[in-house]
Write a protein that holds these residues in place. Structure first.
Motif, PDB file in Angstrom:
ATOM      1  N   PRO A  43       0.832  -1.209   0.000  1.00  0.00           N
ATOM      2  CA  PRO A  43       0.000   0.000   0.000  1.00  0.00           C
ATOM      3  C   PRO A  43       0.862   1.254   0.000  1.00  0.00           C
ATOM      4  O   PRO A  43       1.973   1.261   0.541  1.00  0.00           O
ATOM      5  N   PHE A  44       0.354   2.318  -0.618  1.00  0.00           N
ATOM      6  CA  PHE A  44       1.073   3.588  -0.578  1.00  0.00           C
ATOM      7  C   PHE A  44       0.067   4.733  -0.514  1.00  0.00           C
ATOM      8  O   PHE A  44      -1.090   4.598  -0.917  1.00  0.00           O
ATOM      9  N   ARG A  45       0.526   5.866   0.010  1.00  0.00           N
ATOM     10  CA  ARG A  45      -0.359   7.010   0.167  1.00  0.00           C
ATOM     11  C   ARG A  45      -0.611   7.673  -1.175  1.00  0.00           C
ATOM     12  O   ARG A  45       0.317   8.048  -1.887  1.00  0.00           O
ATOM     13  N   ASN A  76       7.764   5.629  -5.027  1.00  0.00           N
ATOM     14  CA  ASN A  76       8.255   6.118  -3.740  1.00  0.00           C
ATOM     15  C   ASN A  76       7.453   5.510  -2.595  1.00  0.00           C
ATOM     16  O   ASN A  76       7.003   6.206  -1.684  1.00  0.00           O
ATOM     17  N   LYS A  77       7.254   4.211  -2.646  1.00  0.00           N
ATOM     18  CA  LYS A  77       6.426   3.538  -1.635  1.00  0.00           C
ATOM     19  C   LYS A  77       7.041   3.617  -0.246  1.00  0.00           C
ATOM     20  O   LYS A  77       6.356   3.461   0.755  1.00  0.00           O
ATOM     21  N   ARG A  78       8.343   3.846  -0.170  1.00  0.00           N
ATOM     22  CA  ARG A  78       8.983   3.982   1.142  1.00  0.00           C
ATOM     23  C   ARG A  78       8.913   5.417   1.669  1.00  0.00           C
ATOM     24  O   ARG A  78       9.389   5.713   2.745  1.00  0.00           O
ATOM     25  N   GLU A  79       8.281   6.299   0.875  1.00  0.00           N
ATOM     26  CA  GLU A  79       8.007   7.681   1.267  1.00  0.00           C
ATOM     27  C   GLU A  79       9.271   8.451   1.661  1.00  0.00           C
ATOM     28  O   GLU A  79       9.324   9.143   2.671  1.00  0.00           O
ATOM     29  N   PHE A  80      10.295   8.336   0.805  1.00  0.00           N
ATOM     30  CA  PHE A  80      11.440   9.231   0.934  1.00  0.00           C
ATOM     31  C   PHE A  80      10.986  10.644   0.571  1.00  0.00           C
ATOM     32  O   PHE A  80      10.008  10.841  -0.143  1.00  0.00           O
ATOM     33  N   GLU A  81      11.751  11.630   1.016  1.00  0.00           N
ATOM     34  CA  GLU A  81      11.410  13.017   0.726  1.00  0.00           C
ATOM     35  C   GLU A  81      12.259  13.526  -0.441  1.00  0.00           C
ATOM     36  O   GLU A  81      13.472  13.314  -0.473  1.00  0.00           O
ATOM     37  N   PHE A  82      11.596  14.168  -1.409  1.00  0.00           N
ATOM     38  CA  PHE A  82      12.258  14.659  -2.610  1.00  0.00           C
ATOM     39  C   PHE A  82      12.007  16.150  -2.804  1.00  0.00           C
ATOM     40  O   PHE A  82      10.999  16.693  -2.354  1.00  0.00           O
ATOM     41  N   GLU A  83      12.942  16.794  -3.505  1.00  0.00           N
ATOM     42  CA  GLU A  83      12.711  18.107  -4.091  1.00  0.00           C
ATOM     43  C   GLU A  83      12.393  17.899  -5.565  1.00  0.00           C
ATOM     44  O   GLU A  83      13.033  17.084  -6.239  1.00  0.00           O
ATOM     45  N   PHE A  84      11.391  18.633  -6.082  1.00  0.00           N
ATOM     46  CA  PHE A  84      10.930  18.461  -7.460  1.00  0.00           C
ATOM     47  C   PHE A  84      10.948  19.820  -8.145  1.00  0.00           C
ATOM     48  O   PHE A  84      10.365  20.786  -7.646  1.00  0.00           O
ATOM     49  N   ILE A  96       6.656  13.734  -1.042  1.00  0.00           N
ATOM     50  CA  ILE A  96       6.819  12.389  -0.495  1.00  0.00           C
ATOM     51  C   ILE A  96       5.835  11.391  -1.099  1.00  0.00           C
ATOM     52  O   ILE A  96       5.918  10.206  -0.813  1.00  0.00           O
ATOM     53  N   ASP A  97       4.912  11.871  -1.915  1.00  0.00           N
ATOM     54  CA  ASP A  97       3.891  10.981  -2.459  1.00  0.00           C
ATOM     55  C   ASP A  97       4.329  10.356  -3.779  1.00  0.00           C
ATOM     56  O   ASP A  97       5.318  10.755  -4.389  1.00  0.00           O
ATOM     57  N   ASN A  98       3.556   9.380  -4.231  1.00  0.00           N
ATOM     58  CA  ASN A  98       3.864   8.675  -5.473  1.00  0.00           C
ATOM     59  C   ASN A  98       3.362   9.421  -6.705  1.00  0.00           C
ATOM     60  O   ASN A  98       3.792   9.128  -7.814  1.00  0.00           O
ATOM     61  N   TYR A  99       2.426  10.362  -6.507  1.00  0.00           N
ATOM     62  CA  TYR A  99       1.884  11.155  -7.606  1.00  0.00           C
ATOM     63  C   TYR A  99       1.846  12.618  -7.207  1.00  0.00           C
ATOM     64  O   TYR A  99       1.586  12.952  -6.047  1.00  0.00           O
ATOM     65  N   TYR A 100       2.091  13.486  -8.178  1.00  0.00           N
ATOM     66  CA  TYR A 100       2.003  14.922  -7.934  1.00  0.00           C
ATOM     67  C   TYR A 100       1.346  15.554  -9.152  1.00  0.00           C
ATOM     68  O   TYR A 100       1.885  15.508 -10.261  1.00  0.00           O
ATOM     69  N   LEU A 101       0.168  16.136  -8.959  1.00  0.00           N
ATOM     70  CA  LEU A 101      -0.588  16.748 -10.050  1.00  0.00           C
ATOM     71  C   LEU A 101      -0.203  18.219 -10.171  1.00  0.00           C
ATOM     72  O   LEU A 101      -0.185  18.952  -9.188  1.00  0.00           O
ATOM     73  N   PHE A 102       0.110  18.636 -11.399  1.00  0.00           N
ATOM     74  CA  PHE A 102       0.428  20.049 -11.625  1.00  0.00           C
ATOM     75  C   PHE A 102      -0.235  20.541 -12.910  1.00  0.00           C
ATOM     76  O   PHE A 102      -0.551  19.761 -13.811  1.00  0.00           O
ATOM     77  N   SER A 103      -0.452  21.854 -12.966  1.00  0.00           N
ATOM     78  CA  SER A 103      -1.130  22.472 -14.105  1.00  0.00           C
ATOM     79  C   SER A 103      -0.119  23.120 -15.045  1.00  0.00           C
ATOM     80  O   SER A 103       0.870  23.713 -14.600  1.00  0.00           O
ATOM     81  N   THR A 104      -0.393  23.028 -16.341  1.00  0.00           N
ATOM     82  CA  THR A 104       0.459  23.676 -17.348  1.00  0.00           C
ATOM     83  C   THR A 104      -0.323  24.683 -18.191  1.00  0.00           C
ATOM     84  O   THR A 104       0.145  25.108 -19.242  1.00  0.00           O
ATOM     85  N   ASN A 133      17.999  10.683   0.793  1.00  0.00           N
ATOM     86  CA  ASN A 133      18.695   9.602   0.091  1.00  0.00           C
ATOM     87  C   ASN A 133      19.464  10.241  -1.075  1.00  0.00           C
ATOM     88  O   ASN A 133      19.332  11.431  -1.334  1.00  0.00           O
ATOM     89  N   ASP A 134      20.268   9.464  -1.758  1.00  0.00           N
ATOM     90  CA  ASP A 134      21.119  10.031  -2.817  1.00  0.00           C
ATOM     91  C   ASP A 134      20.495   9.924  -4.203  1.00  0.00           C
ATOM     92  O   ASP A 134      21.189  10.062  -5.219  1.00  0.00           O
ATOM     93  N   ALA A 135      19.179   9.713  -4.271  1.00  0.00           N
ATOM     94  CA  ALA A 135      18.504   9.607  -5.566  1.00  0.00           C
ATOM     95  C   ALA A 135      18.568  10.936  -6.311  1.00  0.00           C
ATOM     96  O   ALA A 135      18.458  12.015  -5.720  1.00  0.00           O
TER      97      ALA A 135
END
Length: 235
Positions: free
Chosen positions: A100-102, A173-181, A198-206, A223-225
């Motif tokens: 499961p993931f958020r 990102n099921k382990r919910e690492f934190e990222f900069e996007f 931290i989520d698996n999906y991020y919705l943005f508008s263009t 992490n070093d990703a």
């Protein structure tokens, strides 16, 4: 026979045992999800296809801290909806019950982390409306736009591509690492930034963006990703 009920299944011992509080059976009767209203205890998903042999498949929660508490829960169409006390509304994708993931969340109670403050009750309607009763903030209404189920081999990318008006960043990102996007145009100008992803999906508008090629950058904070990619906008 209501005059003579009997138990045809029980689960008296299970991982991360706590005070069993609430649960919800899937419409087909094959999955059962329940909460333990005990600080730090996780939500459980059970295989209920044989009620006489209930099996816990996985455990999960908001993972905000070691004392977070899930309260009431509902399960519809592979999504678990939770009133998660001071972590507010939490929504989890359980299309793969073992992972499961958020898939969505909204913090209804930002003031503090008193154990039983915040989101208490939840009700989900067939049209997608979600009601949350927050003990401090009152009644809140939400609409959840379910993210797409993207069947691709890559562990990150933009969907759809080309983009028209809006798109999802998808990230394994099921382990919910934190990222900069970040997103840049071809001249290197930063168009979008999200520093706590931290989520698996991020919705943005263009909608306001010019047509053309854009570059995205995902950088791990814990992490070093380091991921990069390109996509096209055609509004």
């Amino acid at each position: 026979n209501t005059a003579s009920p009997f138990v045809f299944g029980s689960l008296n011992s299970y991982p991360d045992l706590g005070y069993n509080h609430s649960g919800w059976l899937s419409e087909d009767g094959k999955m059962y999800v329940f909460t333990d209203e005990t600080a730090g205890k996780k939500i459980k998903i059970c295989d209920a296809s044989d009620p006489g042999d209930l099996q816990v498949l996985s455990l999960f929660n908001s993972a905000s801290d070691n004392n977070t508490i899930a309260h009431n829960v509902m399960l519809f169409d592979d999504f678990v909806y939770v009133s998660h006390y001071y972590d507010g509304l939490q929504i989890f994708d359980i299309s793969d019950p073992s992972l499961p993931f958020r898939a969505g969340w909204y913090d209804t109670h930002e003031q503090n982390t008193v154990s039983m403050s915040g989101a208490w009750g939840i009700f989900v309607y067939e049209d997608g409306t979600i009601l949350i009763s927050d003990r401090q903030e009152g009644l809140l209404s939400f609409r959840f736009e379910k993210p797409p189920r993207i069947n691709v081999s890559m562990d990150h990318g933009i969907y759809p591509n080309p983009v028209s008006e809006s798109a999802y960043l998808y990230l394994d990102n099921k382990r919910e690492f934190e990222f900069e996007f970040y997103i840049y145009d071809v001249n290197g100008k930063r168009i979008l930034s999200e520093k706590n992803l931290i989520d698996n999906y991020y919705l943005f508008s263009t909608i306001s963006w010019a047509d053309g090629v854009y570059i995205y950058h995902l950088k791990g904070k814990d992490n070093d990703a380091d991921f990069r990619g390109k996509f096209i906008v055609k509004n």
